[in-house]
Design an enzyme around this catalytic site. Structure first.
Site, short mmCIF file in Angstrom:
data_model
loop_
_atom_site.label_atom_id
_atom_site.label_comp_id
_atom_site.label_asym_id
_atom_site.label_seq_id
_atom_site.Cartn_x
_atom_site.Cartn_y
_atom_site.Cartn_z
N HIS A 44 0.82 -1.21 0.00
CA HIS A 44 0.00 0.00 0.00
C HIS A 44 0.86 1.26 0.00
CE1 HIS A 44 -2.92 -2.79 2.32
NE2 HIS A 44 -3.14 -2.88 1.02
N TYR B 164 1.30 1.49 14.17
CA TYR B 164 1.85 2.41 13.18
C TYR B 164 1.79 3.84 13.70
CZ TYR B 164 0.85 -0.90 9.30
OH TYR B 164 0.79 -1.95 8.43
#
Length: 176
Positions: free
Chosen positions: A56, A125
């Site tokens: 991604h 993240y």
């Protein structure tokens, strides 16, 4: 915490200090004095064994990412998509786990993916720009030109199965 440079410009491996005792462990996962980056967005994913997420990236609002495994073990993989980069189109991979206490700082301009090894994998993240679905894109995980050695048993989302190969990226987008 210690920072180790890779052959990819600005792609960094961070070794965290993991303090263990009979109660469990305490790990410093981020320190702005060591990795001086401004992050504005955070999220956490939980992935089962054999899950592959990626590759991604965002075409605009590109994101630098700081990846940390809180529980489990993953194979973290990136592709350099940066214009004029000496490592454009090259793949870097590393095993990140709660046991090895390694994290990865990925500068903007990389496609990101990971494969989950354990029954439960919790990945945290930090990002320096917000998610914008209007500009999201990706590269198919099983592109033979990437020469990835992934296990045969793999779970991929319907959305990720529709991603195009790296040659398509080079022809239509060219770089980030």
């Amino acid at each position: 915490m210690n920072i180790k440079k890779t052959k990819f410009k600005c792609l960094l491996i961070i070794k965290q200090k993991n303090n263990k005792d009979n109660r469990g462990n305490l790990r410093e996962t981020f320190n702005n004095k060591i990795l001086n980056k401004r992050f504005v967005f955070e999220y956490c994913t939980v992935s089962k064994k054999n899950v592959f997420r990626g590759f991604h990236f965002q075409l605009k609002n590109t994101q630098s990412k700081y990846i940390n495994v809180v529980k489990g073990k993953i194979l973290d993989i990136v592709i350099d998509l940066r214009k004029n980069s000496k490592t454009f189109g090259k793949v870097f991979s590393i095993v990140l786990s709660d046991k090895n206490a390694l994290s990865l700082y990925i500068p903007a301009g990389f496609a990101h993916a990971y494969y989950s090894y354990n029954k439960e994998n919790i990945i945290y993240y930090k990002l320096d720009d917000y998610y914008n679905p209007k500009y999201e894109s990706g590269i198919i995980y099983n592109d033979s030109s990437l020469k990835l050695k992934l296990p045969k048993k793999i779970i991929v989302s319907k959305k990720d199965k529709l991603l195009k190969n790296f040659d398509h990226f080079k022809k239509t987008i060219k770089y980030i």
